[in-house]
Design a protein around this motif. Structure first.
Motif, PDB file in Angstrom:
ATOM      1  N   MET A 200      31.235  25.902 159.809  1.00  0.00           N
ATOM      2  CA  MET A 200      30.959  27.475 159.563  1.00  0.00           C
ATOM      3  C   MET A 200      29.318  27.500 160.133  1.00  0.00           C
ATOM      4  O   MET A 200      28.522  26.614 159.798  1.00  0.00           O
ATOM      5  CB  MET A 200      31.192  27.786 158.096  1.00  0.00           C
ATOM      6  N   LEU A 201      28.951  28.803 160.654  1.00  0.00           N
ATOM      7  CA  LEU A 201      27.607  29.224 160.560  1.00  0.00           C
ATOM      8  C   LEU A 201      26.904  29.727 159.417  1.00  0.00           C
ATOM      9  O   LEU A 201      27.389  30.637 158.619  1.00  0.00           O
ATOM     10  CB  LEU A 201      27.555  30.243 161.491  1.00  0.00           C
ATOM     11  N   TYR A 202      25.836  29.295 159.070  1.00  0.00           N
ATOM     12  CA  TYR A 202      24.933  29.628 157.633  1.00  0.00           C
ATOM     13  C   TYR A 202      23.790  30.097 158.211  1.00  0.00           C
ATOM     14  O   TYR A 202      23.154  29.670 159.477  1.00  0.00           O
ATOM     15  CB  TYR A 202      24.885  28.505 156.961  1.00  0.00           C
ATOM     16  N   ALA A 203      23.396  31.219 157.484  1.00  0.00           N
ATOM     17  CA  ALA A 203      22.417  32.083 157.729  1.00  0.00           C
ATOM     18  C   ALA A 203      21.422  32.337 156.593  1.00  0.00           C
ATOM     19  O   ALA A 203      21.861  32.654 155.682  1.00  0.00           O
ATOM     20  CB  ALA A 203      22.532  33.071 158.567  1.00  0.00           C
ATOM     21  N   GLY A 204      20.148  31.844 156.870  1.00  0.00           N
ATOM     22  CA  GLY A 204      19.058  32.219 155.629  1.00  0.00           C
ATOM     23  C   GLY A 204      18.603  33.608 155.879  1.00  0.00           C
ATOM     24  O   GLY A 204      17.848  33.846 156.980  1.00  0.00           O
ATOM     25  N   VAL A 205      18.889  34.702 155.294  1.00  0.00           N
ATOM     26  CA  VAL A 205      18.449  35.967 155.530  1.00  0.00           C
ATOM     27  C   VAL A 205      17.291  36.452 154.461  1.00  0.00           C
ATOM     28  O   VAL A 205      17.627  36.378 153.308  1.00  0.00           O
ATOM     29  CB  VAL A 205      19.459  37.143 155.605  1.00  0.00           C
ATOM     30  N   GLY A 206      16.146  36.756 154.885  1.00  0.00           N
ATOM     31  CA  GLY A 206      14.941  37.234 153.864  1.00  0.00           C
ATOM     32  C   GLY A 206      15.307  38.528 153.174  1.00  0.00           C
ATOM     33  O   GLY A 206      16.343  39.357 153.635  1.00  0.00           O
ATOM     34  N   ASP A 207      14.575  38.916 152.139  1.00  0.00           N
ATOM     35  CA  ASP A 207      14.968  39.958 151.482  1.00  0.00           C
ATOM     36  C   ASP A 207      14.503  41.283 152.065  1.00  0.00           C
ATOM     37  O   ASP A 207      14.599  42.427 151.945  1.00  0.00           O
ATOM     38  CB  ASP A 207      14.174  40.009 150.057  1.00  0.00           C
ATOM     39  N   ALA A 208      13.390  41.048 153.051  1.00  0.00           N
ATOM     40  CA  ALA A 208      12.961  41.939 153.943  1.00  0.00           C
ATOM     41  C   ALA A 208      12.009  43.426 153.288  1.00  0.00           C
ATOM     42  O   ALA A 208      11.982  44.122 153.977  1.00  0.00           O
ATOM     43  CB  ALA A 208      13.969  42.434 155.124  1.00  0.00           C
ATOM     44  N   ARG A 209      11.812  42.904 152.074  1.00  0.00           N
ATOM     45  CA  ARG A 209      11.415  43.999 151.198  1.00  0.00           C
ATOM     46  C   ARG A 209      12.415  45.461 151.213  1.00  0.00           C
ATOM     47  O   ARG A 209      12.726  45.561 152.290  1.00  0.00           O
ATOM     48  CB  ARG A 209       9.984  44.823 151.788  1.00  0.00           C
ATOM     49  N   PRO A 210      12.845  45.859 150.168  1.00  0.00           N
ATOM     50  CA  PRO A 210      12.237  45.523 148.701  1.00  0.00           C
ATOM     51  C   PRO A 210      12.976  44.211 148.198  1.00  0.00           C
ATOM     52  O   PRO A 210      14.281  43.946 148.688  1.00  0.00           O
ATOM     53  CB  PRO A 210      12.704  46.737 147.924  1.00  0.00           C
ATOM     54  N   PRO A 211      12.349  43.646 147.229  1.00  0.00           N
ATOM     55  CA  PRO A 211      13.072  42.183 146.818  1.00  0.00           C
ATOM     56  C   PRO A 211      14.205  42.548 145.976  1.00  0.00           C
ATOM     57  O   PRO A 211      14.967  41.598 146.164  1.00  0.00           O
ATOM     58  CB  PRO A 211      11.885  41.873 145.728  1.00  0.00           C
ATOM     59  N   ALA A 212      14.624  43.731 145.548  1.00  0.00           N
ATOM     60  CA  ALA A 212      15.727  44.062 144.888  1.00  0.00           C
ATOM     61  C   ALA A 212      17.191  43.928 145.647  1.00  0.00           C
ATOM     62  O   ALA A 212      17.913  43.651 144.810  1.00  0.00           O
ATOM     63  CB  ALA A 212      15.676  45.501 144.233  1.00  0.00           C
ATOM     64  N   LEU A 213      16.984  43.885 147.087  1.00  0.00           N
ATOM     65  CA  LEU A 213      18.186  43.555 147.673  1.00  0.00           C
ATOM     66  C   LEU A 213      18.614  42.300 147.547  1.00  0.00           C
ATOM     67  O   LEU A 213      19.722  41.994 147.827  1.00  0.00           O
ATOM     68  CB  LEU A 213      17.716  43.717 149.443  1.00  0.00           C
ATOM     69  N   ALA A 214      17.955  40.956 147.203  1.00  0.00           N
ATOM     70  CA  ALA A 214      18.360  39.812 146.878  1.00  0.00           C
ATOM     71  C   ALA A 214      19.367  39.814 145.676  1.00  0.00           C
ATOM     72  O   ALA A 214      20.140  38.860 145.655  1.00  0.00           O
ATOM     73  CB  ALA A 214      17.058  38.969 146.699  1.00  0.00           C
ATOM     74  N   GLN A 215      19.376  40.890 144.858  1.00  0.00           N
ATOM     75  CA  GLN A 215      20.148  40.809 143.641  1.00  0.00           C
ATOM     76  C   GLN A 215      21.322  41.819 143.845  1.00  0.00           C
ATOM     77  O   GLN A 215      22.194  41.992 142.893  1.00  0.00           O
ATOM     78  CB  GLN A 215      19.343  40.907 142.373  1.00  0.00           C
ATOM     79  N   ASP A 216      21.344  42.355 145.030  1.00  0.00           N
ATOM     80  CA  ASP A 216      22.439  43.308 145.244  1.00  0.00           C
ATOM     81  C   ASP A 216      23.617  42.611 145.860  1.00  0.00           C
ATOM     82  O   ASP A 216      23.378  42.277 147.076  1.00  0.00           O
ATOM     83  CB  ASP A 216      21.730  44.525 145.975  1.00  0.00           C
ATOM     84  N   PRO A 217      24.821  42.690 145.202  1.00  0.00           N
ATOM     85  CA  PRO A 217      25.826  41.685 145.895  1.00  0.00           C
ATOM     86  C   PRO A 217      26.274  42.351 147.226  1.00  0.00           C
ATOM     87  O   PRO A 217      26.922  41.888 148.095  1.00  0.00           O
ATOM     88  CB  PRO A 217      26.743  41.709 144.650  1.00  0.00           C
ATOM     89  N   GLU A 218      26.190  43.514 147.110  1.00  0.00           N
ATOM     90  CA  GLU A 218      26.532  44.605 148.380  1.00  0.00           C
ATOM     91  C   GLU A 218      25.614  44.496 149.833  1.00  0.00           C
ATOM     92  O   GLU A 218      25.981  44.679 150.825  1.00  0.00           O
ATOM     93  CB  GLU A 218      26.867  45.733 148.220  1.00  0.00           C
TER      94      GLU A 218
END
Length: 410
Positions: A200-218
């Motif tokens: 499988m292909l894995y990708a590290g995706v930054g929060d890109a501002r705002p940080p709240a995106l990191a906790q948004d499961p969608e």
């Protein structure tokens, strides 16, 4: 939150200035905010940071004189990936170019040859052409994958590469988008991609501002994603309808697997702590609620096994050799070596293994401190040596005359 298209140079300058003033960069530009000095291996590890020899880093060797420079004169090299014939592909972040470094014969390496320039690459600050990954089925499909920033998103594409044999001029085929619409920004774009042992292909995706995106499961930002090579969702993902493999990440730029198949990820902190995380499907690593080791909220968040202050590390690339995890440090200008310990211990023939008590990592050891400046990417070469790229021409370093370089550590 996708970044709007910028059409005027003055608007671009204002945007970049606002971002860089409002937040610390991913390379630890902010103050340490009172964080204690020294790396920390969680859950009972003992001892302090090691020197340039001994400990888990001994396999690399303590004398930089034994290292070999295999390429010079590169412009902010970011992604590096090997083809089955031993040649290496190198992605230049700022220019969008992909170069091919032909396989060497012993200590001899030819100069890099241009493969092509990916169309639509948009560079400002930390964004641009980032990670590269070669298809596990390259001998049949000749596919190469790339992660890069456009003027409206971050995306993953793939293209064929033909004619990369000895004496042949490599040719880049048509570029096919695989995953688009990842929020982009001048910083926090993530960008590391890698194929796991499961194909499988894995990708590290930054929060890109705002940080709240990191906790948004969608949202797919502030995450590690796991996808099939054709972009479809693997049925054994934590959610069968989602590419999200883990969440609560600020900016992952290193992915590596050990001999047990465990995934380890490096992550930039904000002002206090950088992290190494042991990644488990569906786990939440806390950002922006927790930076470094903190309250798990009753097990909701997962703490990192290793933390550093930001001036010691700012970790980007990662690679595993003989169950030692090596981490390239940008602001720290060093290589970190971390012994990886098994999660279970054998109790003898016919006896079920059981969890061991104590840490899953040893104490981090610092290598090559200040020898090469800022270190960005690590990759294991076909001959087993560890290649590292410098990142001294990225606007934050002090480049030497032959920077940026790729160096084989010995």
């Amino acid at each position: 939150m996708s970044r709007a298209r910028l059409t005027a140079s003055t608007a671009l300058a204002c945007l970049v200035a606002a971002w860089l003033v409002a937040c610390s960069g991913d390379d630890g530009d902010g103050a340490n905010d009172g964080a204690p000095a020294g790396p920390t291996a969680a859950a009972g590890a003992t001892g302090g940071p090691g020197g340039a020899s001994g400990g888990p880093g001994a396999a690399i060797g303590g004398d930089p004189a034994n290292d070999q420079v295999v390429a010079t004169g590169l412009e902010s090299p970011w992604g590096v990936a090997f083809l089955p014939n031993g040649a290496a592909l190198v992605a230049e972040r700022d220019s969008g170019r992909i170069l091919l470094l032909p396989a060497g014969d012993g200590d001899a390496h030819e100069a890099p040859r241009p493969v092509g320039t990916l169309p639509g690459v948009y560079h400002v600050s930390e964004s641009g052409l980032l990670g590269l990954a070669v298809s596990p089925g390259y001998d049949e499909d000749h596919l190469v994958y790339a992660y890069f920033t456009t003027d409206s998103d971050n995306r993953i594409v793939r293209f064929t590469l033909d004619g990369a044999g000895p004496g042949e001029q490599p040719r880049m085929g048509p570029v096919q988008p695989i995953l688009t619409g990842l929020a982009a920004a001048p910083t926090h774009d993530g960008g590391r991609i890698a194929f796991g042992p499961d194909g499988m292909l894995y990708a590290g995706v930054g929060d890109a501002r705002p940080p709240a995106l990191a906790q948004d499961p969608e949202s797919r930002n502030g995450k590690i994603l796991r996808l099939r090579p054709d972009r479809s969702v693997p049925p054994d993902n934590p959610r069968p309808d989602s590419l999200v493999y883990s969440l609560g990440h600020r900016n992952v730029q290193g992915l590596a697997w050990d001999s047990l198949g465990r995934l380890w990820a490096t992550e930039f902190g904000q002002n206090r702590f950088d992290e190494i995380n042991l990644i488990r499907p569906g786990a939440n690593y806390g950002w922006p609620v927790v930076e470094g080791i903190g309250d798990t909220d009753g097990g909701r968040y997962t703490n990192p096994p290793v933390t550093w202050t930001t001036d010691e590390s700012s970790p980007s690339g990662a690679a595993v050799v003989d169950d030692t995890l090596y981490v390239a440090a940008l602001r720290g200008e060093r290589l970190w070596a971390v012994e990886l310990r098994p999660a279970v211990s054998s109790l003898g023939p016919g006896v079920t293994a059981s969890p061991i008590d104590g840490p899953v990592v040893g104490t981090p050891t610092a290598l090559r401190v200040g020898d090469y400046g800022r270190l960005r990417t690590l990759v294991v070469a076909p001959d087993g040596t560890l290649w590292v790229t410098t990142s001294n021409t990225d606007g934050r370093g002090s480049p030497a005359e032959d920077d940026d370089r790729i160096i084989a550590l010995r």
